[in-house]
Write a protein that holds these residues in place. Structure first.
Motif, PDB file in Angstrom:
ATOM      1  N   ILE A 101      24.758  -9.001   4.597  1.00  0.00           N
ATOM      2  CA  ILE A 101      23.751  -8.805   4.452  1.00  0.00           C
ATOM      3  C   ILE A 101      22.859 -10.050   2.948  1.00  0.00           C
ATOM      4  O   ILE A 101      23.933  -9.485   1.784  1.00  0.00           O
ATOM      5  N   LEU A 102      22.145 -10.733   3.289  1.00  0.00           N
ATOM      6  CA  LEU A 102      21.481 -11.340   2.264  1.00  0.00           C
ATOM      7  C   LEU A 102      23.071 -13.163   1.679  1.00  0.00           C
ATOM      8  O   LEU A 102      23.102 -12.602   0.142  1.00  0.00           O
ATOM      9  N   THR A 103      23.712 -13.340   2.467  1.00  0.00           N
ATOM     10  CA  THR A 103      25.237 -13.491   2.183  1.00  0.00           C
ATOM     11  C   THR A 103      25.904 -13.024   0.982  1.00  0.00           C
ATOM     12  O   THR A 103      27.611 -13.187   0.723  1.00  0.00           O
ATOM     13  N   ILE A 104      25.087 -12.940   0.068  1.00  0.00           N
ATOM     14  CA  ILE A 104      26.076 -12.617  -1.367  1.00  0.00           C
ATOM     15  C   ILE A 104      25.969 -11.266  -1.998  1.00  0.00           C
ATOM     16  O   ILE A 104      26.192 -10.135  -3.036  1.00  0.00           O
ATOM     17  N   LEU A 105      24.974 -10.284  -1.115  1.00  0.00           N
ATOM     18  CA  LEU A 105      24.423  -9.030  -1.676  1.00  0.00           C
ATOM     19  C   LEU A 105      25.457  -8.328  -1.702  1.00  0.00           C
ATOM     20  O   LEU A 105      25.849  -7.271  -2.036  1.00  0.00           O
ATOM     21  N   TYR A 106      25.799  -8.381  -0.070  1.00  0.00           N
ATOM     22  CA  TYR A 106      26.593  -7.368   0.468  1.00  0.00           C
ATOM     23  C   TYR A 106      27.714  -7.505   2.117  1.00  0.00           C
ATOM     24  O   TYR A 106      27.050  -8.406   2.602  1.00  0.00           O
ATOM     25  N   ARG A 107      29.344  -7.803   1.798  1.00  0.00           N
ATOM     26  CA  ARG A 107      30.080  -8.597   3.113  1.00  0.00           C
ATOM     27  C   ARG A 107      30.861  -7.865   3.243  1.00  0.00           C
ATOM     28  O   ARG A 107      31.306  -6.844   2.128  1.00  0.00           O
ATOM     29  N   ASN A 108      31.518  -7.466   4.402  1.00  0.00           N
ATOM     30  CA  ASN A 108      32.424  -6.720   4.883  1.00  0.00           C
ATOM     31  C   ASN A 108      33.481  -7.417   5.544  1.00  0.00           C
ATOM     32  O   ASN A 108      32.860  -8.008   6.844  1.00  0.00           O
ATOM     33  N   TYR A 109      34.574  -6.983   6.305  1.00  0.00           N
ATOM     34  CA  TYR A 109      34.788  -7.888   7.042  1.00  0.00           C
ATOM     35  C   TYR A 109      36.207  -6.768   7.422  1.00  0.00           C
ATOM     36  O   TYR A 109      37.054  -6.259   6.348  1.00  0.00           O
ATOM     37  N   CYS A 110      36.266  -6.777   8.580  1.00  0.00           N
ATOM     38  CA  CYS A 110      37.265  -5.135   9.262  1.00  0.00           C
ATOM     39  C   CYS A 110      37.746  -6.082  10.239  1.00  0.00           C
ATOM     40  O   CYS A 110      37.865  -6.673  10.932  1.00  0.00           O
ATOM     41  N   THR A 111      38.867  -4.955  10.329  1.00  0.00           N
ATOM     42  CA  THR A 111      40.237  -5.157  11.632  1.00  0.00           C
ATOM     43  C   THR A 111      40.458  -4.218  12.602  1.00  0.00           C
ATOM     44  O   THR A 111      40.478  -2.999  11.291  1.00  0.00           O
ATOM     45  N   ILE A 112      40.311  -4.064  13.559  1.00  0.00           N
ATOM     46  CA  ILE A 112      40.179  -3.087  14.659  1.00  0.00           C
ATOM     47  C   ILE A 112      42.147  -3.312  15.352  1.00  0.00           C
ATOM     48  O   ILE A 112      41.554  -4.188  15.430  1.00  0.00           O
ATOM     49  N   VAL A 113      42.473  -2.216  15.404  1.00  0.00           N
ATOM     50  CA  VAL A 113      43.795  -2.004  15.761  1.00  0.00           C
ATOM     51  C   VAL A 113      43.516  -1.137  16.629  1.00  0.00           C
ATOM     52  O   VAL A 113      43.576   0.235  16.745  1.00  0.00           O
ATOM     53  N   VAL A 114      44.318  -1.888  17.707  1.00  0.00           N
ATOM     54  CA  VAL A 114      44.483  -0.905  19.379  1.00  0.00           C
ATOM     55  C   VAL A 114      46.025  -0.728  20.101  1.00  0.00           C
ATOM     56  O   VAL A 114      46.104  -2.199  20.128  1.00  0.00           O
ATOM     57  N   GLY A 115      46.126   0.884  20.387  1.00  0.00           N
ATOM     58  CA  GLY A 115      47.380   0.547  20.570  1.00  0.00           C
ATOM     59  C   GLY A 115      48.232   1.694  21.426  1.00  0.00           C
ATOM     60  O   GLY A 115      47.123   2.890  21.594  1.00  0.00           O
ATOM     61  N   ASP A 116      49.091   2.440  21.226  1.00  0.00           N
ATOM     62  CA  ASP A 116      49.475   3.605  21.354  1.00  0.00           C
ATOM     63  C   ASP A 116      51.034   4.376  20.613  1.00  0.00           C
ATOM     64  O   ASP A 116      51.234   3.260  19.509  1.00  0.00           O
ATOM     65  N   LYS A 117      51.352   5.279  20.776  1.00  0.00           N
ATOM     66  CA  LYS A 117      52.614   5.957  19.815  1.00  0.00           C
ATOM     67  C   LYS A 117      54.002   5.770  20.489  1.00  0.00           C
ATOM     68  O   LYS A 117      54.579   5.851  19.692  1.00  0.00           O
ATOM     69  N   GLY A 118      53.554   4.833  21.305  1.00  0.00           N
ATOM     70  CA  GLY A 118      55.524   4.465  22.428  1.00  0.00           C
ATOM     71  C   GLY A 118      55.718   5.061  22.723  1.00  0.00           C
ATOM     72  O   GLY A 118      56.786   5.702  23.193  1.00  0.00           O
TER      73      GLY A 118
END
Length: 118
Positions: A101-118
């Motif tokens: 949002i507005l380049t320097i006002l607010y940014r986020n970077y997220c990682t999404i992990v999908v898998g199982d319990k094995g």
């Protein structure tokens, strides 16, 4: 002669100011994803896929790093930590998303992990 120096000095001040703003608006875009907008962007983009068909996609976890005014960053977007916190022992895929949002006002970077319990 003095008038030329004053004019040159003012031109140099403007050039430095312009370079500072150009730097300020270009550098924050380096690690926000494949594309970004100056006013607003919200994107998701692919990461790594495990080609093993035996790994089911039954659990999902997400971790984000939040940045405010390019001064303060908090959070954890490490895939290993996200998998551990959500009980994922076998990873099927890792994706990413970004919000700006507005380049320097607010940014986020997220990682999404999908898998199982094995």
């Amino acid at each position: 002669m003095n008038r030329k120096l004053t004019c040159l000095s003012q031109s140099w001040k403007f050039a430095k100011l312009f370079l500072c703003f150009a730097f300020l608006f270009s550098v924050p875009n380096c690690a926000t994803g494949p594309v970004s907008g100056l006013l607003y962007s919200r994107i998701g983009f692919p990461g790594t896929i495990n080609e093993d068909p035996n790994v089911k996609r039954e659990l999902k976890g997400e971790g984000c790093i939040h940045n405010f005014l390019t001064l303060i960053s908090i959070g954890n977007a490490g895939a290993g930590e996200i998998a551990f916190r959500n009980g994922i022992t076998r990873v099927a895929l890792v994706d990413h998303s970004s919000l700006q949002i507005l380049t320097i006002l607010y940014r986020n970077y997220c990682t999404i992990v999908v898998g199982d319990k094995g």
